[in-house]
Every structure is written in structure tokens, then in C-alpha cells.
Design an enzyme around this catalytic site. Structure first.
Site, short mmCIF file in Angstrom:
data_model
loop_
_atom_site.label_atom_id
_atom_site.label_comp_id
_atom_site.label_asym_id
_atom_site.label_seq_id
_atom_site.Cartn_x
_atom_site.Cartn_y
_atom_site.Cartn_z
CG HIS A 73 9.17 -13.17 20.21
ND1 HIS A 73 10.12 -13.48 21.17
CD2 HIS A 73 8.30 -12.33 20.80
CE1 HIS A 73 9.83 -12.84 22.29
NE2 HIS A 73 8.73 -12.12 22.08
CE1 TYR A 201 16.77 -18.53 21.57
CE2 TYR A 201 17.61 -20.48 22.72
CZ TYR A 201 16.57 -19.80 22.12
OH TYR A 201 15.32 -20.37 22.06
N PRO A 293 16.25 -28.60 25.92
CG PRO A 293 16.29 -27.41 27.90
CD PRO A 293 16.72 -28.70 27.28
CE LYS A 297 12.79 -26.69 16.60
NZ LYS A 297 11.84 -25.74 15.98
CE1 TYR A 384 13.10 -19.49 17.93
CE2 TYR A 384 14.91 -20.78 18.84
CZ TYR A 384 13.87 -19.87 19.01
OH TYR A 384 13.62 -19.35 20.25
C1 PHB Z 1 11.15 -20.75 27.66
O1 PHB Z 1 10.60 -19.65 27.46
O2 PHB Z 1 10.97 -21.40 28.68
C2 PHB Z 1 12.10 -21.26 26.60
C3 PHB Z 1 12.19 -20.59 25.41
C4 PHB Z 1 13.08 -21.05 24.43
C5 PHB Z 1 13.85 -22.16 24.68
C6 PHB Z 1 13.72 -22.84 25.86
C7 PHB Z 1 12.84 -22.39 26.84
O3 PHB Z 1 14.71 -22.58 23.75
#
Ligand code: PHB
Ligand code: APR
Length: 392
Positions: A73, A201, A293, A297, A384
Site C-alpha cells: 500500500h 481511517y 492499534p 505499531k 505511519y
Molecule cells: C488490521 O488490518 O488489522 C489493522 C490495520 C491497521 C491498523 C490496525 C489494524 O491501524
């Protein structure tokens, strides 16, 4: 009595990655895990890798399937005020991230370690660490109904938040810095195509939402929920309706729903333990620190600890120099605190806290600022994708 060079407690991603990396340099280790192989393999966790984590997995010889099946990505979407703003990770930092389930990496590591019979002992119990302040620490444990002891040079505590490594340390020997959040995440996994080719997000008055994936046919979604919420209270239908309500129309219109494969609620917490070394015992990953989460990280910080510790152990067994090992705690904590700050900031930016109109206006202003400022977007992007390692 069995001897090894490095005793590793815990067969999560930290323990197995460390054991695999050390074996590539001819360093012997034994991993003690209290759960069964199937249990450890079946745990559904996050799935976003910084490129330095991908490189470390390749260095450990477990990168092939990840590169074949992982999704590269170059950006992510921030969704707010019924609109979307793409953060061009690659354009802003020159780096990408890889979407690859933690349980897939776990599977690759278990397979690689199984090439060495006895390298991982599953379903051990009563693990206890002794004499870490001597040159010859010991780890006691029960396996297949009998008591055993492992003599070693070093102990790596890779046993997560609920493990014995940190818990077994004398009162007052460590400092803990903690922040808990007044909400959790309700996650759902389903075999439906993701609604967007990149992660979304979403910040919404009804709460945060995250649209992630495991492949082009399997999606992972998260909703901010209250800590009192129970999975049983959330039918699939209720989940999909709530997710749709929190997304901008253009994203919601592309949402494909289906039966859930897994649903779970996790609390959000920030925790940092200092120091991360006690004599011959090194704390690694979740045994030393927990991040919410939101910034993905957790796994990447665990891998970063393994990177720093493995380089110290490899140097020690190659040249006898203990310099890098002496710097382990400071180096690891430098990165841990920066990732803890980013995860706290990203969580505060995107989640709904109790009704606080002033804070909500600040969130909206910061999201607007992010959408218009290359400097602000670059700061988000570089945190990120993962900050560069300070290896000077
Ligand atoms: C996930 O794909 O489980 C995932 C991805 C990004 C995040 C948290 C969880 O910030
Ligand atoms: N004895 C032996 N094994 C133990 C003990 C014990 N007393 N206590 C815990 N364990 C095992 C757990 O069963 C687990 O398999 O230690 C392992 C710790 O693994 P994780 O919790 O996955 O921690 P870590 O390897 O540091 O990985 C961190 O995992 O939880 C995610 O978000 C987190 O992504 C991060 C990553």
C-alpha cells in the site's frame, strides 16, 4: 538439565522472529510457549507491516510468502465530514507499507522453526526465570508432566503483556507509564471484498471506524465501541449498519457485507516499561510495551525490539563485544516512545471521547489542517510508514 545460549519465553511474533534470526547466525535458542501451536496460530491480530519489518522477516528467511501474498500500500484514506482525504505515503516519504496478517507471519515463523526439532516447546507451564543478575541465568518449566531447567547465557522475555518475565521482576525495579482509553475496538473479519483498495481511517460523530483487509477477498473492519460492549450484543447486521453510518456516502456505497468469520472486542491501552533490560533478561515486544492499534505499531515495535536485540546478541557471540547489548534498552525505548506518541496522537485525532464540543472542534480543525498541509501530512506519513532506525 538442558543448555542453550538464549532462552526465549513466548512463541508470539517476537519470540519466533528472534529465535529464527539467531539460528541464521548459528546461535542456539529454545522457545518456551505455554499455549499449543494451534492456539497460537489461530489468534487473529492486526496485519500492517512497516517496510523495516518486512526487511527483517526477509533477513530471517521468512519473507517469501509475505512478498507473494502481501498487499503493498502506497497510501491510506482519512475519512471525515462526509469526505475523504488520501495520505500519499509513498509520495510523501518514498516508503510503502505491506498488508499481511500477523497470523500469516506467525504461520511462516512456526514453519521455519519446525525445521529445528526441539527449538520450540509448546504447552509448557510454570515458567520461572532465575539468577538474571548472574552470568548463568536459568529458566524452570514443566513440560509433558515433568519439571525441567534450562541453563543459558541470556533470557529474552517475549511473553507479552500477561507474561511472567516482567511480572517476575522485583517490585520497584521498573517504571511503568500507562494511559488507558475510555473505549475499545470491535473487530470483524469477513470473506467480502474490501470497500477501498487502501485502508480507510474514519472519524465520525458516532465514533471511529477502520476499513482494512487481508486480501482482495477478505476484509477486516473495526468500530470504536464502549468497554462494556460484548460481542454477543453485536449481530453482523448491527455491525454493518453501524459501519455504514460512520462512513462517507462514497465509501458506504461500496460496502459489501457478509457473514462474519470472527468478531472480538479489544481494550485500548498505552503502556511503556522502563528499562527493558535486567541483567541477562531482555524484555521484548508486548512484554515491555503496548500501544493502541490505531497506528498499527504493536507488531512493528516488537519487530524493532527484535532487530536491536538480535544485532546485539549476534555481535556478542561473534566478537564478545557487549556494547550493543548494553545499549539495547535505550535504543529500543527511543523508538518505543516515538511510536507510543504517534499511536496516542492518531487515537486522539480519530476517536470520539465523551461529549466535549471544544475537543470535537479541535479534532475537526486538525483533520482539516491535515487535508490541506503537506507538512502535516508528511509528519503523519513518516510516522505511519515507520521512522528510520537510529543506528549511528
Ligand atoms: C488490521 O488490518 O488489522 C489493522 C490495520 C491497521 C491498523 C490496525 C489494524 O491501524
Ligand atoms: N510462559 C510461556 N509462554 C507465555 C507465558 C508464560 N508464562 N505467558 C505468555 N506466553 C506466550 C503467549 O501465549 C504468547 O504466545 O507468550 C506469547 C506472547 O506473544 P504476543 O502477546 O503476541 O507478544 P509479542 O510476541 O511481543 O507480539 C506483539 O502481538 O499482540 C500483538 O499487538 C501485538 O502485534 C503485537 C504483537
Amino acid at each position: 538439565m538442558r543448555s542453550t545460549q538464549v532462552a526465549i519465553i513466548g512463541a508470539g511474533p517476537s519470540g519466533l522472529l528472534l529465535s529464527q534470526l539467531l539460528s541464521r547466525h548459528g546461535i542456539d535458542s529454545v522457545v518456551l510457549e505455554c499455549q499449543s501451536e494451534d492456539h497460537v496460530q489461530s489468534r487473529i491480530r492486526a496485519g500492517l507491516l512497516e517496510w523495516t519489518t518486512v526487511e527483517l522477516a526477509q533477513e530471517a528467511g521468512v519473507g517469501a510468502r509475505m512478498m507473494r501474498e502481501g498487499l503493498v500500500h502506497d497510501g491510506l484514506d482519512l475519512a471525515f465530514a462526509n469526505g475523504r482525504h488520501r495520505i500519499d505515503l509513498k509520495g510523501l516519504t518514498g516508503k510503502s507499507v505491506l498488508v499481511y496478517g500477523q497470523n500469516e507471519l506467525q504461520r511462516d515463523l512456526i514453519e521455519a522453526r519446525s525445521d529445528e526439532p526441539g527449538a520450540v516447546l509448546w504447552q509448557v507451564s510454570d515458567v520461572a526465570v532465575h539468577d538474571v543478575h548472574t552470568p548463568a541465568p536459568r529458566v524452570g518449566y514443566r513440560h509433558e508432566g515433568r519439571c525441567h531447567e534450562l541453563r543459558c547465557d541470556f533470557v529474552a522475555g517475549c511473553d507479552g503483556y500477561h507474561g511472567v518475565s516482567r511480572a517476575g521482576l522485583p517490585q520497584g525495579s521498573l517504571a511503568q507509564y500507562e494511559r488507558t482509553y475510555p473505549f475499545g475496538w470491535l473487530g470483524l473479519l469477513a470473506d467480502v471484498p474490501p470497500l477501498n483498495p487502501e485502508l480507510v481511517y474514519a472519524s465520525h460523530a458516532r465514533g471511529f471506524a477502520l476499513c482494512s483487509m487481508r486480501s482482495s477477498r477478505r476484509s477486516r473492519y473495526y468500530l470504536q465501541c464502549s468497554l462494556e460492549d460484548r460481542v454477543e450484543q453485536w449481530s453482523d447486521g448491527r455491525f454493518w449498519d453501524e459501519l455504514r453510518a460512520r462512513l462517507p456516502e462514497q465509501h458506504a456505497a461500496r460496502l459489501v457485507t457478509g457473514p462474519s468469520l470472527e468478531k472480538s472486542v479489544v481494550p485500548l491501552r498505552s503502556l511503556v516499561t522502563e528499562p527493558m533490560r535486567f541483567g541477562q533478561l531482555f524484555l521484548v515486544g508486548d512484554a515491555a510495551h503496548i500501544v493502541p492499534p490505531t497506528g498499527a505499531k504493536g507488531l512493528n515495535l516488537a519487530a524493532a525490539d527484535v532487530r536491536v536485540l538480535s544485532r546485539g546478541l549476534i555481535e556478542f557471540y561473534r566478537s564478545g563485544s557487549a556494547t550493543l547489548l548494553a545499549e539495547y534498552s535505550a535504543r529500543a525505548l527511543g523508538r518505543v516512545w516515538k511510536a507510543t506518541r504517534f499511536s496516542w496522537w492518531f487515537t486522539a485525532l480519530l476517536h470520539r471521547f465523551s461529549a466535549d464540543p471544544f475537543a470535537e472542534r479541535l479534532q475537526a480543525a486538525e483533520l482539516e489542517y491535515l487535508a490541506r498541509s503537506a507538512a502535516a501530512s508528511r509528519s503523519l506519513a513518516e510516522n505511519y510508514v515507520g521512522l528510520a532506525f537510529d543506528e549511528t
